[in-house]
Design a protein around this motif. Structure first.
Motif, PDB file in Angstrom:
ATOM      1  N   VAL A   1      -2.376 -22.054  -6.822  1.00 48.98           N
ATOM      2  CA  VAL A   1      -2.508 -20.613  -6.979  1.00 48.98           C
ATOM      3  C   VAL A   1      -1.330 -19.925  -6.300  1.00 48.98           C
ATOM      4  CG1 VAL A   1      -3.904 -18.588  -6.451  1.00 48.98           C
ATOM      5  CG2 VAL A   1      -5.017 -20.744  -7.050  1.00 48.98           C
ATOM      6  N   GLN A   2      -0.693 -19.033  -7.037  1.00 48.72           N
ATOM      7  CA  GLN A   2       0.385 -18.246  -6.456  1.00 48.72           C
ATOM      8  C   GLN A   2      -0.083 -16.804  -6.353  1.00 48.72           C
ATOM      9  OE1 GLN A   2       3.791 -19.088  -9.010  1.00 48.72           O
ATOM     10  NE2 GLN A   2       4.552 -20.526  -7.476  1.00 48.72           N
ATOM     11  N   LEU A   3       0.208 -16.185  -5.212  1.00 46.55           N
ATOM     12  CA  LEU A   3      -0.306 -14.854  -4.917  1.00 46.55           C
ATOM     13  C   LEU A   3       0.844 -13.893  -4.685  1.00 46.55           C
ATOM     14  CD1 LEU A   3      -3.045 -15.971  -2.388  1.00 46.55           C
ATOM     15  CD2 LEU A   3      -3.330 -15.551  -4.828  1.00 46.55           C
ATOM     16  N   GLN A   4       0.708 -12.691  -5.231  1.00 44.08           N
ATOM     17  CA  GLN A   4       1.733 -11.666  -5.092  1.00 44.08           C
ATOM     18  C   GLN A   4       1.069 -10.375  -4.629  1.00 44.08           C
ATOM     19  OE1 GLN A   4       5.147 -12.031  -5.878  1.00 44.08           O
ATOM     20  NE2 GLN A   4       5.497  -9.969  -5.115  1.00 44.08           N
ATOM     21  N   ALA A   5       1.357  -9.997  -3.390  1.00 40.54           N
ATOM     22  CA  ALA A   5       0.787  -8.769  -2.832  1.00 40.54           C
ATOM     23  C   ALA A   5       1.728  -7.595  -3.058  1.00 40.54           C
ATOM     24  CB  ALA A   5       0.528  -8.949  -1.349  1.00 40.54           C
ATOM     25  N   SER A   6       1.148  -6.429  -3.237  1.00 39.83           N
ATOM     26  CA  SER A   6       1.932  -5.212  -3.425  1.00 39.83           C
ATOM     27  C   SER A   6       1.124  -4.006  -3.003  1.00 39.83           C
ATOM     28  CB  SER A   6       2.359  -5.081  -4.899  1.00 39.83           C
ATOM     29  OG  SER A   6       1.228  -4.973  -5.730  1.00 39.83           O
ATOM     30  N   GLY A   7       1.787  -2.859  -2.940  1.00 34.40           N
ATOM     31  CA  GLY A   7       1.087  -1.607  -2.667  1.00 34.40           C
ATOM     32  C   GLY A   7       1.280  -1.046  -1.277  1.00 34.40           C
ATOM     33  N   GLY A   8       1.984  -1.763  -0.430  1.00 30.37           N
ATOM     34  CA  GLY A   8       2.213  -1.252   0.905  1.00 30.37           C
ATOM     35  C   GLY A   8       3.129  -0.042   0.900  1.00 30.37           C
ATOM     36  N   GLY A   9       3.234   0.602   2.053  1.00 22.89           N
ATOM     37  CA  GLY A   9       4.095   1.756   2.162  1.00 22.89           C
ATOM     38  C   GLY A   9       3.871   2.492   3.455  1.00 22.89           C
ATOM     39  N   LEU A  10       4.434   3.687   3.498  1.00 19.47           N
ATOM     40  CA  LEU A  10       4.317   4.555   4.667  1.00 19.47           C
ATOM     41  C   LEU A  10       3.330   5.674   4.352  1.00 19.47           C
ATOM     42  CD1 LEU A  10       5.292   5.584   7.450  1.00 19.47           C
ATOM     43  CD2 LEU A  10       7.139   6.773   6.228  1.00 19.47           C
ATOM     44  N   VAL A  11       2.381   5.880   5.239  1.00 21.20           N
ATOM     45  CA  VAL A  11       1.369   6.910   5.026  1.00 21.20           C
ATOM     46  C   VAL A  11       1.029   7.546   6.363  1.00 21.20           C
ATOM     47  CG1 VAL A  11      -0.554   5.288   5.261  1.00 21.20           C
ATOM     48  CG2 VAL A  11      -0.867   7.369   3.918  1.00 21.20           C
ATOM     49  N   GLN A  12       0.631   8.796   6.317  1.00 14.50           N
ATOM     50  CA  GLN A  12       0.218   9.468   7.544  1.00 14.50           C
ATOM     51  C   GLN A  12      -1.194   9.063   7.929  1.00 14.50           C
ATOM     52  OE1 GLN A  12       0.766  13.690   6.874  1.00 14.50           O
ATOM     53  NE2 GLN A  12       2.825  13.625   7.761  1.00 14.50           N
ATOM     54  N   ALA A  13      -1.482   9.170   9.199  1.00  9.49           N
ATOM     55  CA  ALA A  13      -2.831   8.880   9.678  1.00  9.49           C
ATOM     56  C   ALA A  13      -3.841   9.727   8.907  1.00  9.49           C
ATOM     57  CB  ALA A  13      -2.926   9.158  11.175  1.00  9.49           C
ATOM     58  N   GLY A  14      -4.940   9.086   8.543  1.00  7.68           N
ATOM     59  CA  GLY A  14      -5.954   9.757   7.739  1.00  7.68           C
ATOM     60  C   GLY A  14      -5.769   9.577   6.251  1.00  7.68           C
ATOM     61  N   GLY A  15      -4.625   9.062   5.856  1.00  8.91           N
ATOM     62  CA  GLY A  15      -4.339   8.860   4.451  1.00  8.91           C
ATOM     63  C   GLY A  15      -4.906   7.561   3.910  1.00  8.91           C
ATOM     64  N   SER A  16      -4.550   7.281   2.657  1.00 16.64           N
ATOM     65  CA  SER A  16      -5.077   6.105   1.967  1.00 16.64           C
ATOM     66  C   SER A  16      -3.961   5.327   1.284  1.00 16.64           C
ATOM     67  CB  SER A  16      -6.095   6.534   0.898  1.00 16.64           C
ATOM     68  OG  SER A  16      -7.196   7.197   1.460  1.00 16.64           O
ATOM     69  N   LEU A  17      -4.205   4.055   1.118  1.00 12.21           N
ATOM     70  CA  LEU A  17      -3.351   3.174   0.340  1.00 12.21           C
ATOM     71  C   LEU A  17      -4.240   2.167  -0.361  1.00 12.21           C
ATOM     72  CD1 LEU A  17      -0.317   2.191   2.638  1.00 12.21           C
ATOM     73  CD2 LEU A  17      -0.207   3.516   0.520  1.00 12.21           C
ATOM     74  N   ARG A  18      -3.767   1.662  -1.487  1.00 12.64           N
ATOM     75  CA  ARG A  18      -4.460   0.571  -2.150  1.00 12.64           C
ATOM     76  C   ARG A  18      -3.506  -0.595  -2.324  1.00 12.64           C
ATOM     77  NH1 ARG A  18      -7.290   0.072  -8.125  1.00 12.64           N
ATOM     78  NH2 ARG A  18      -5.107  -0.076  -8.779  1.00 12.64           N
ATOM     79  N   LEU A  19      -3.855  -1.705  -1.723  1.00 15.20           N
ATOM     80  CA  LEU A  19      -3.091  -2.928  -1.874  1.00 15.20           C
ATOM     81  C   LEU A  19      -3.653  -3.741  -3.032  1.00 15.20           C
ATOM     82  CD1 LEU A  19      -2.697  -4.089   1.837  1.00 15.20           C
ATOM     83  CD2 LEU A  19      -1.329  -2.438   0.545  1.00 15.20           C
ATOM     84  N   SER A  20      -2.756  -4.428  -3.715  1.00 17.64           N
ATOM     85  CA  SER A  20      -3.152  -5.316  -4.798  1.00 17.64           C
ATOM     86  C   SER A  20      -2.631  -6.709  -4.516  1.00 17.64           C
ATOM     87  CB  SER A  20      -2.582  -4.832  -6.137  1.00 17.64           C
ATOM     88  OG  SER A  20      -3.053  -3.552  -6.470  1.00 17.64           O
ATOM     89  N   CYS A  21      -3.355  -7.683  -5.003  1.00 23.80           N
ATOM     90  CA  CYS A  21      -2.918  -9.071  -4.907  1.00 23.80           C
ATOM     91  C   CYS A  21      -3.164  -9.708  -6.263  1.00 23.80           C
ATOM     92  CB  CYS A  21      -3.659  -9.811  -3.817  1.00 23.80           C
ATOM     93  SG  CYS A  21      -3.212 -11.555  -3.678  1.00 23.80           S
ATOM     94  N   ALA A  22      -2.081 -10.002  -6.961  1.00 22.54           N
ATOM     95  CA  ALA A  22      -2.171 -10.627  -8.276  1.00 22.54           C
ATOM     96  C   ALA A  22      -2.015 -12.132  -8.124  1.00 22.54           C
ATOM     97  CB  ALA A  22      -1.090 -10.072  -9.184  1.00 22.54           C
ATOM     98  N   ALA A  23      -2.871 -12.881  -8.789  1.00 26.08           N
ATOM     99  CA  ALA A  23      -2.859 -14.330  -8.691  1.00 26.08           C
ATOM    100  C   ALA A  23      -2.514 -14.959 -10.025  1.00 26.08           C
ATOM    101  CB  ALA A  23      -4.223 -14.829  -8.226  1.00 26.08           C
ATOM    102  N   SER A  24      -1.800 -16.059  -9.944  1.00 29.84           N
ATOM    103  CA  SER A  24      -1.512 -16.833 -11.143  1.00 29.84           C
ATOM    104  C   SER A  24      -2.553 -17.923 -11.273  1.00 29.84           C
ATOM    105  CB  SER A  24      -0.124 -17.448 -11.052  1.00 29.84           C
ATOM    106  OG  SER A  24      -0.079 -18.374  -9.980  1.00 29.84           O
ATOM    107  N   GLY A  25      -2.671 -18.491 -12.447  1.00 30.33           N
ATOM    108  CA  GLY A  25      -3.604 -19.584 -12.631  1.00 30.33           C
ATOM    109  C   GLY A  25      -4.889 -19.160 -13.299  1.00 30.33           C
ATOM    110  N   ARG A  26      -5.478 -20.091 -14.020  1.00 32.69           N
ATOM    111  CA  ARG A  26      -6.681 -19.787 -14.793  1.00 32.69           C
ATOM    112  C   ARG A  26      -7.944 -19.807 -13.960  1.00 32.69           C
ATOM    113  NH1 ARG A  26      -5.552 -23.838 -19.921  1.00 32.69           N
ATOM    114  NH2 ARG A  26      -3.442 -23.128 -20.370  1.00 32.69           N
TER     115      ARG A  26
END
Length: 121
Positions: A1-26
């Motif tokens: 299984v290969q994993l690719q994370a994304s969605g990080g960044g800079l945000v102010q306190a109280g804010g929101s972010l959504r991280l994603s992790c896409a996986a290869s393989g059936r």
């Protein structure tokens, strides 16, 4: 299984972010998926995990009630929704996979590269 994370960044306190992790393989739907984070100079910390079906989740006390982990097996992707972010959430976030739920939070077989999350005060 290969994993690719994304969605990080800079945000102010109280804010929101959504991280994603896409996986290869059936066989993505047969893996337990987890998220960890690590700040320089600190040990890697468990954040959350989700079972194959998505029915079971586990969260670190530090993120419980603020973070939500979900998965879309049709898209081979897990999502970490992070709300009410705090400066202490700043870290590199890693996704990971393993075939069994298990009682030891830290034992995972596959790891993705990290994505940086920075929360400013």
């Amino acid at each position: 299984v290969q994993l690719q994370a994304s969605g990080g960044g800079l945000v102010q306190a109280g804010g929101s972010l959504r991280l994603s992790c896409a996986a290869s393989g059936r066989t993505f739907s047969s893996y337990v998926m987890g998220w960890f984070r690590q700040d320089p100079g600190k040990e890697r910390e468990f954040v959350a995990a989700i079972s194959w079906s998505g029915r079971n989740t586990d969260y670190a006390d530090s993120v419980k009630g603020r973070f939500t982990l979900s998965r879309d097996n049709a898209k081979n992707t897990v999502y970490l929704q992070m709300n009410s972010l705090k400066p202490e959430d700043t870290a590199v976030y890693y996704c990971a996979a393993r075939p069994h739920w298990g009682s030891v939070r830290s034992e995972y077989d596959y790891w993705g590269q990290g994505t940086q999350v920075t929360v400013s005060s």
